[in-house]
Design an enzyme around this catalytic site. Structure first.
Site, mmCIF file in Angstrom:
data_model
loop_
_atom_site.group_PDB
_atom_site.id
_atom_site.type_symbol
_atom_site.label_atom_id
_atom_site.label_comp_id
_atom_site.label_asym_id
_atom_site.label_seq_id
_atom_site.Cartn_x
_atom_site.Cartn_y
_atom_site.Cartn_z
ATOM 1 N N ASP A 221 0.843 -1.196 0.000
ATOM 2 C CA ASP A 221 0.000 0.000 0.000
ATOM 3 C C ASP A 221 0.874 1.240 0.000
ATOM 4 O O ASP A 221 2.042 1.218 0.381
ATOM 5 C CB ASP A 221 -0.912 -0.012 1.228
ATOM 6 C CG ASP A 221 -2.216 0.734 0.993
ATOM 7 O OD1 ASP A 221 -2.271 1.559 0.059
ATOM 8 O OD2 ASP A 221 -3.186 0.483 1.731
ATOM 9 N N GLU B 120 3.306 5.405 -3.445
ATOM 10 C CA GLU B 120 3.679 6.653 -4.137
ATOM 11 C C GLU B 120 4.802 7.403 -3.442
ATOM 12 O O GLU B 120 5.603 8.014 -4.164
ATOM 13 C CB GLU B 120 2.464 7.587 -4.259
ATOM 14 C CG GLU B 120 1.247 6.960 -4.860
ATOM 15 C CD GLU B 120 0.406 6.237 -3.817
ATOM 16 O OE1 GLU B 120 0.625 6.438 -2.617
ATOM 17 O OE2 GLU B 120 -0.458 5.454 -4.224
ATOM 18 N N ASP C 280 -7.615 4.396 -4.029
ATOM 19 C CA ASP C 280 -8.786 4.483 -3.144
ATOM 20 C C ASP C 280 -9.914 5.243 -3.820
ATOM 21 O O ASP C 280 -10.296 6.351 -3.430
ATOM 22 C CB ASP C 280 -8.386 5.154 -1.836
ATOM 23 C CG ASP C 280 -7.318 4.380 -1.084
ATOM 24 O OD1 ASP C 280 -7.161 3.173 -1.360
ATOM 25 O OD2 ASP C 280 -6.642 4.971 -0.237
#
Length: 785
Positions: free
Chosen positions: A398, A401, A471
């Site tokens: 997760d 970035e 998301d």
């Protein structure tokens, strides 16, 4: 004046010079092994063939040489027989596939195909180096502009949530964030692509007069790749940046997840209930905060260890999941809370990038993925605390970035192993995936690397990574945006992509009937249908639980529609696994925009709402509420069969297709051969001893049935089999080849139940059957209809 020098073998030396006299001055051109070098407009410029179809162009300010090490490119130049010529006063270098002309006055670089047809111009005087101070280091703002044809469609650029497919006349700040995943790359409808090899926060802009990249760095470095068609371009790109490995068979089953399972018993019960309901499932995913101190300050965020109260025996937990013939993916993050041993070690070695990452107020900070030693330290803890301890089957990476909260501009000045964070930010996910994949691969040959990651960059395909779209909100508008975003992403050569079925944030539905709200139920079903024809089929989200029984009992329309999609996915596993082999071996693509197979049909150039799943099945997801008839464009160049009814239609038209809530519009290309597997509860429950094979007449066609040991790397050593099925339309014969190869546990014999779907199969509404059943023992068989 041209001077030639020969070595004893009669070949040209790697370096020689010739002089061109222009406007009274002499311009030196250096010939290199597979290209040339020259200086123009205060730049040193190198043009070099990497393959017959790929050229690297490298520019630096004159007198400021820079040795570039690529994070994405792993290829070294292959041997190319380069020919040298002149066009007017300009040097030209040629391979058997493309020609490159350089303008020694302006610095322009012009690309042509072998026949001399112009493909692209790197503009005259189109490159600028503007000095800039990058966090105390002298650097440049580098801009490079290209000239395209006025009506030339382009694709790629990234996963962009704007519901557009053709990326002409658009501009983007290329800064990888949740839901926005960029690579500085575009692919042209003319059969070429450009990869601007830079990892900094960048700008992409296309205007009628030019297309440009603008980045931070010390060089302008790009690769021009000509493939003649889209498959050819992607093959060149993977040859340059790495092939996509095979994922295990179970990775193409159904994944269940949510934010989050709080205890080991909770997730185990979910697997048990799927088994009790006999709804197929292969993977359960454990989301965040399985670690200690989750309810305090998150100071132990991502400790990669288990809370003893909620996960008292994690090894037993995973063993029980495995005993139910399911797999476990477990989340790990790039940021660490201040009380974790990982953070303390990284801090002591200056391997933390000191900005705030998720979660807020935790003090969590990301590690420096650009430091090779930091990648090994990360794996050391991950392996000890999880992989070698509990034996999980894959990773959910997760925030790759990564998340950046409490943002300050000075955060981008922070140092990394390779320079300022600003200068390398977009490569974070690439390097994070690399560290985990490479270390796991080195430590365990028996489990193929499976990674679910929230961001990506060109080259990441070589790590077994599957990018999800982030998301996203639970809305019809967002479902619509998933399709063109996915197609542009996969056109960047990264074949594995998925999205949270139902959308991640479902708060808008939570207080409005929740899982029993008819509109949310329909949205979830339509998203699941789309998920069934994505490289990974994964249910996930927050605010509302996503397990199938939360939407109703078997017999209710919502439960039954979900189960129908999941079961169809499992029936198609032989087709999907064969497609996976095509992706890995032949540089194929799972989600194929229509331009890949029907580029001659100009209408396909703007269609980002439909795609081919593999090479045979056209998918047209329903993305609007209460739609029961859906227009589907069937491209020219093929006949088409409605998957559900077998009704035949000619290509080059839009057809109104019945789309009841449990049906996603699907069409099969004439000539297609599609194998169907048995009904199973998990991917490897039954061997493929009895396969139903549908042949759709109307054109010649073929399919390669691929099988191996399902989850190890023995296939790389030749432990696999292929059986080629070919349909000959003229003789109406299906030819099944000799089986090639072998592996431990392979079937010695099997039954093929072949059904020919004919042009008039459903004209009167009656389903006519044309079936032949044969026993196959690995030797060639022909079946004539």
């Amino acid at each position: 004046m041209l001077m030639k020098f020969y070595n004893k073998a009669g070949g040209l030396f790697m370096l020689f010079a010739f002089l061109l006299t222009m406007n009274g001055w002499a311009q030196p051109i250096q010939k290199t092994a597979q290209g040339l070098k020259f200086a123009a407009r205060q730049m040193d410029i190198s043009v070099e063939f990497y393959s017959e179809n790929t050229v690297r162009v490298y520019k630096t300010p004159i007198g400021k040489p820079y040795l570039k090490t690529s994070l994405s490119v792993v290829a070294v130049p292959s041997k190319v027989a380069v020919r040298y010529a002149k066009k007017g006063q300009n040097p030209v270098i040629k391979s058997s596939k493309i020609q490159v002309e350089v303008n020694v006055e302006t610095g322009g670089v012009y690309f042509y195909d072998a026949s001399g047809k112009e493909l692209l111009q790197d503009k005259d005087e189109g490159t600028q180096f503007s000095p800039i101070n990058d966090a105390g280091t002298s650097s440049f703002k580098v801009r490079n502009a290209f000239s395209l044809d006025k009506d030339e469609a382009i694709y790629g650029v990234g996963q962009i949530m704007d519901n557009k497919f053709n990326r002409r006349n658009s501009s983007h700040l290329m800064k990888n964030e949740n839901m926005s995943t960029y690579s500085p790359y575009f692919l042209s409808i003319k059969g070429y692509a450009v990869f601007w090899d830079n990892y900094s926060i960048s700008k992409f802009e296309d205007k009628p007069e030019e297309l440009s990249f603008e980045s931070l760095g010390h060089c302008a470095d790009y690769y021009f790749m000509f493939g003649a068609n889209t498959d050819g371009v992607i093959s060149e790109l993977r040859g340059l940046t790495g092939k996509a490995p095979m994922l295990p068979l179970w990775a193409y089953g159904f994944f269940q997840s949510k934010e989050r399972y709080h205890t080991q018993g909770e997730s185990l019960d979910v697997v048990k209930k799927y088994r009790d309901l006999k709804v197929p499932l292969d993977v359960i995913i454990q989301d965040w905060r399985y670690w200690p101190e989750y309810n305090k300050t998150d100071s132990a965020w991502n400790s990669q260890t288990f809370d003893k109260e909620r996960f008292p025996d994690p090894k037993k937990w995973v063993d029980e999941i495995h005993s139910l013939n399911a797999k476990l993916l477990i989340v790990t993050w790039p940021g660490f809370g201040p009380k974790t041993p990982q953070r303390k070690e990284f801090d002591s070695k200056n391997m933390i990038i000191n900005f705030d990452t998720w979660p807020p107020k935790s003090g969590a900070r990301p590690y420096d993925v650009f430091n090779p030693k930091a990648l090994d330290i990360y794996w050391k803890y991950l392996n000890k605390g999880i992989f070698s301890y509990i034996g999980n089957d894959g990773w959910w990476l997760d925030s790759t970035e990564p998340d950046h909260i409490n943002v300050k501009e000075s955060d981008f000045d922070l140092p990394t192993h390779l320079g300022s964070y600003r200068s390398v930010k977009n490569g974070f996910s690439l390097m994070h995936n690399k560290g985990i994949a490479s270390n796991q691969r080195a430590s365990n040959h028996d489990k193929r690397v499976v990674i679910l990651t929230r961001s990506g960059f060109i080259g990441q395909q070589r790590f077994g990574s599957n990018t999800w779209s982030g998301d996203v909100t639970s809305s019809w508008e967002m479902l619509q945006k998933q399709v063109p975003a996915a197609l542009n992403y996969t056109l960047m050569g990264i074949p594995n992509w998925n999205s949270d079925i139902g959308g991640f944030f479902a708060g808008r539905w939570r207080d409005n009937g929740g899982n029993k709200n008819p509109e949310f139920q329909e949205l979830y079903v339509r998203w699941m249908q789309f998920g069934a024809f994505s490289p990974m089929m994964r249910s996930h989200g927050t605010d509302l639980p996503r397990e199938i029984w939360n939407f109703g009992e078997r017999g209710s329309w919502c439960f039954d529609a979900q189960e129908k999609s999941i079961k169809l996915r499992y029936k198609l596993l032989p087709y999907i696994y064969g497609t996976s082999w095509d992706v890995s071996e032949n540089n194929g693509t799972f989600m194929r925009p229509l331009i890949m197979d029907f580029i001659a049909d100009q209408r396909t150039h703007e269609i980002g709402t439909e795609y081919m799943f593999g090479r045979s099945i056209l998918v047209a997801p329903v993305t609007k509420y209460q739609v029961r008839k859906s227009p589907v464009y069937l491209p020219k160049g093929s006949g088409w069969y409605n998957f559900w009814t077998n009704e035949y239609s000619v290509g080059g038209q839009t057809v109104e297709t019945d789309a009841p809530v449990d049906i996603i519009p699907l069409y099969v290309k004439a000539g297609a051969i599609i194998p169907f597997g048995p009904d199973v509860q998990y991917s490897t429950e039954k061997k493929w001893e009895n396969l139903d094979i549908r042949v759709y007449e109307g054109a010649n066609g073929s399919f390669t049935l691929y099988e191996d040991e399902n989850d190890n790397y023995n296939y790389e050593k030749g432990a696999y089999t292929t059986i080629v099925l070919k349909w000959d339309q003229k003789s109406r014969t299906l030819n099944i080849s000799d089986r090639k190869g072998s592996y431990t546990g392979m079937l010695a014999k099997r039954n093929f139940n072949v059904e020919l779907i004919t042009l008039n199969a459903n004209k009167t509404g009656a389903k006519t059957k044309n079936v032949r059943s044969v026993e196959y023992k690995g030797e060639r068989i022909s079946i004539k209809f």
